[in-house]
Enzyme design. Sequence first.
Site, PDB file in Angstrom:
ATOM      1  N   CYS A   1      41.246  40.672  40.623  1.00 53.03           N
ATOM      2  CA  CYS A   1      40.754  40.130  41.894  1.00 53.03           C
ATOM      3  C   CYS A   1      40.952  41.128  43.033  1.00 53.03           C
ATOM      4  O   CYS A   1      40.246  41.049  44.047  1.00 53.03           O
ATOM      5  CB  CYS A   1      41.465  38.830  42.232  1.00 53.03           C
ATOM      6  SG  CYS A   1      41.346  37.588  40.944  1.00 53.03           S
TER       7      CYS A   1
ATOM      8  N   CYS B   1      33.570  36.018  38.230  1.00 53.73           N
ATOM      9  CA  CYS B   1      33.781  34.722  38.881  1.00 53.73           C
ATOM     10  C   CYS B   1      32.782  34.431  40.003  1.00 53.73           C
ATOM     11  O   CYS B   1      32.706  33.305  40.482  1.00 53.73           O
ATOM     12  CB  CYS B   1      35.201  34.648  39.447  1.00 53.73           C
ATOM     13  SG  CYS B   1      35.453  35.890  40.724  1.00 53.73           S
TER      14      CYS B   1
HETATM   15 FE1  FES Z   1      37.330  35.663  41.642  1.00 48.77          FE
HETATM   16 FE2  FES Z   1      39.860  36.132  42.005  1.00 48.77          FE
HETATM   17  S1  FES Z   1      38.989  34.569  40.783  1.00 48.77           S
HETATM   18  S2  FES Z   1      38.234  37.331  42.633  1.00 48.77           S
END
Ligand code: FES
Length: 118
Positions: free
Chosen positions: A102, A33
């Site tokens: 995450c 992400c």
């Molecule tokens: Fe990137 Fe949670 S969506 S660390």
Amino acid sequence: MYNKRVIDYFSNPRNMGEISSADAVAEGGNPVCGDVVKLYLKIKEDKIVDIKFKAFGCGACIASTSALTEMVKGKKISEALKISNEDIAKYLGGLPVQKMTCSNFSTDVLRKTLVGRA
Ligand code: FES
């Protein structure tokens, strides 16, 4: 859905900021992400006496990193290295399954910060 404790740790992050005279600093990110965490540590002998963080990330990332800083402050390096993302999730009263990754990378950054110090 996040529980109240996770929302609190996300909304009022503990130990956010930086330590200008840190003994160890490391940064890492979630390649999926693009979120980033940076940790600053003060270490005396084999103990983490202070820790702060900066993060650009989702609620779970910030809450997890915030929790991690509370969990390791005052601990021996060897004890801090044993903390897993499951321990962080437990400390926060649970994280949604899809958000467990995450909390992974804050422990990875901590390990990177402490490499060679245990
Ligand atoms: Fe990137 Fe949670 S969506 S660390």
